[in-house]
Design a protein around this motif. Sequence first.
Motif, mmCIF file in Angstrom:
data_model
loop_
_atom_site.group_PDB
_atom_site.id
_atom_site.type_symbol
_atom_site.label_atom_id
_atom_site.label_comp_id
_atom_site.label_asym_id
_atom_site.label_seq_id
_atom_site.Cartn_x
_atom_site.Cartn_y
_atom_site.Cartn_z
ATOM 1 N N ARG A 20 0.837 -1.206 0.000
ATOM 2 C CA ARG A 20 0.000 0.000 0.000
ATOM 3 C C ARG A 20 0.873 1.258 0.000
ATOM 4 O O ARG A 20 0.592 2.233 -0.679
ATOM 5 N N ILE A 21 1.937 1.193 0.774
ATOM 6 C CA ILE A 21 2.853 2.333 0.838
ATOM 7 C C ILE A 21 3.522 2.539 -0.519
ATOM 8 O O ILE A 21 3.656 3.667 -0.994
ATOM 9 N N GLN A 22 3.866 1.404 -1.151
ATOM 10 C CA GLN A 22 4.492 1.480 -2.471
ATOM 11 C C GLN A 22 3.556 2.137 -3.493
ATOM 12 O O GLN A 22 3.960 3.014 -4.252
ATOM 13 N N ALA A 23 2.295 1.695 -3.474
ATOM 14 C CA ALA A 23 1.308 2.225 -4.414
ATOM 15 C C ALA A 23 1.125 3.725 -4.193
ATOM 16 O O ALA A 23 0.980 4.498 -5.138
ATOM 17 N N ARG A 24 1.137 4.121 -2.935
ATOM 18 C CA ARG A 24 0.998 5.536 -2.593
ATOM 19 C C ARG A 24 2.168 6.357 -3.108
ATOM 20 O O ARG A 24 1.999 7.439 -3.649
ATOM 21 N N HIS A 25 3.369 5.786 -2.939
ATOM 22 C CA HIS A 25 4.561 6.489 -3.425
ATOM 23 C C HIS A 25 4.531 6.632 -4.939
ATOM 24 O O HIS A 25 4.912 7.664 -5.475
ATOM 25 N N ALA A 26 4.066 5.563 -5.596
ATOM 26 C CA ALA A 26 3.990 5.609 -7.066
ATOM 27 C C ALA A 26 3.010 6.695 -7.500
ATOM 28 O O ALA A 26 3.291 7.485 -8.396
ATOM 29 N N LEU A 27 1.849 6.727 -6.810
ATOM 30 C CA LEU A 27 0.830 7.722 -7.151
ATOM 31 C C LEU A 27 1.358 9.140 -6.880
ATOM 32 O O LEU A 27 1.132 10.067 -7.659
ATOM 33 N N GLU A 28 2.075 9.273 -5.775
ATOM 34 C CA GLU A 28 2.629 10.580 -5.430
ATOM 35 C C GLU A 28 3.649 11.041 -6.478
ATOM 36 O O GLU A 28 3.642 12.211 -6.884
ATOM 37 N N ALA A 29 4.495 10.113 -6.924
ATOM 38 C CA ALA A 29 5.492 10.455 -7.945
ATOM 39 C C ALA A 29 4.796 10.898 -9.233
ATOM 40 O O ALA A 29 5.179 11.887 -9.865
ATOM 41 N N ASP A 30 3.727 10.170 -9.590
ATOM 42 C CA ASP A 30 2.973 10.520 -10.799
ATOM 43 C C ASP A 30 2.297 11.880 -10.638
ATOM 44 O O ASP A 30 2.221 12.670 -11.582
ATOM 45 N N LEU A 31 1.800 12.123 -9.417
ATOM 46 C CA LEU A 31 1.100 13.379 -9.143
ATOM 47 C C LEU A 31 2.050 14.569 -9.292
ATOM 48 O O LEU A 31 1.672 15.635 -9.766
ATOM 49 N N ARG A 32 3.315 14.357 -8.892
ATOM 50 C CA ARG A 32 4.303 15.429 -9.026
ATOM 51 C C ARG A 32 4.524 15.805 -10.479
ATOM 52 O O ARG A 32 4.837 16.948 -10.800
ATOM 53 N N LEU A 33 4.397 14.831 -11.373
ATOM 54 C CA LEU A 33 4.640 15.073 -12.801
ATOM 55 C C LEU A 33 3.398 15.587 -13.530
ATOM 56 O O LEU A 33 3.490 16.188 -14.588
ATOM 57 N N ALA A 34 2.251 15.334 -12.914
ATOM 58 C CA ALA A 34 0.985 15.543 -13.640
ATOM 59 C C ALA A 34 0.763 16.979 -14.102
ATOM 60 O O ALA A 34 0.303 17.206 -15.222
ATOM 61 N N LEU A 35 1.117 17.950 -13.244
ATOM 62 C CA LEU A 35 0.886 19.351 -13.628
ATOM 63 C C LEU A 35 1.692 19.716 -14.873
ATOM 64 O O LEU A 35 1.170 20.323 -15.803
#
Length: 282
Positions: A20-35
Amino acid sequence: RAKADGRKHERFFTSEMASRIQARHALEADLRLALHSDEFELHYQPLYDLRQQRICGFEALVRWNHPTRGRVPPMEFIPLAEEVGLVVDIGRWVLRKACREAACWPEGIKIAVNVSAIQFTSSNLLADVDEAIAEAAISPARLELEITESVLMENLDDTLPILHALKERGIRISMDDFGTGYSSLSYLSSFPFDKIKIDKSFVCGIAENKEAYAIMHAIILLGDALGMRVTVEGVETAEQKSLLESEECDEIQGYYISPPAPAADVARLLLASRSGSMAKAS
Ligand code: C2E
Ligand code: MG
Ligand code: MG
Ligand code: MG
C-alpha cells in the motif's frame, strides 16, 4: 498454533502495508509530474437557479487523466495532494484555468472553485486569487470559493481574516458539504457565508421518507433565515427537484440537471437551459 497463526498474520499485514505504501509512493510520484505533463482538466457542473429555472453558474471539478490508470477521481488524489503539499500548486492551476475558461462565458454566469484547507494555511491564497482574476479579466463578483468546514476547523484565527479579505473583493464564499461536519451550526455564526451547499447525503430519500424531508426542510429554513443562499447538491430526480421548488431553496446541482461536463459542453448546456429544454420531467 496460536503463535504460528499470529506470525502468519504479521507477515500478511506487513506485506499488505508495504504494497500500500508502495502504491501511494507511485501515485505521489505521478502526481508530481501531472501538472507539468498537462494531465489535469476541469469539468464543469451547472448550478441551476430554481426561480429563474436556468443555469446561473458552474462548479469547476478537477479531473486527472493519468497516462496508464485512466481517470483518477479527485477523492483519490486530492487528499494525497493535500498531505504532500501538492494541492497548493494544483489549486493555483485550478483557479487560473477556471477563471480563464469562465471569461468566455456570459457575464451573469458564475464560476465556483473548490479550495482546500491547505491553500488557506500554506499558500498565499489572496495573491493566487487576485492573479487568476486579473489574468482572466473577470469581475471578482463572478467568483465563488467553496470551502468545507475542515478549512475553518484547522485554524479560525488564520482563516477568518483571509475570508474577510476575499469578501471585501466581492468574491462569494460558500460552505460546501454542509451538514457533514460535526460542528456545522457553530460555524454558521462565526462567518457570514454567502451560500450553504447542503450535502448530497441529505437529498436522497426526501421524496420517499418524511424524516429525510423534514431534515432537508429545516436546513433550508436555517440557511434562509441567516440570509444565505441555499444550494442543494446531488439532485438526481424530477421528484426531488419539484419538492425543492416548494421550499426556500435557491439553487440545485446534480445529475438530474447535468453531470460535470468538459468545458466544450458549457455553451450547449447554457443554450439548452435558456431555451427551457433542460431538466423537464422526461
Ligand atoms: P464537491 O465539491 O462536493 O463536489 C460535488 C461532487 O458530487 C462531485 O464529485 C460531483 O461529480 C458529484 N455529484 C454531482 N452531482 C451528483 C449527483 O447528482 N449524485 C451524486 N451521487 N454525485 C454527484 P467529484 O467531481 O468526484 O469531486 C469530489 C470532491 O473532490 C468534490 O466534492 C471536492 O471536495 C473535491 N474536488 C473536486 N475538484 C476539486 C478541486 O479543484 N480542488 C479541491 N481542493 N477539491 C476538489
Ligand atoms: Mg464543491
Ligand atoms: Mg459538496
Ligand atoms: Mg433565500
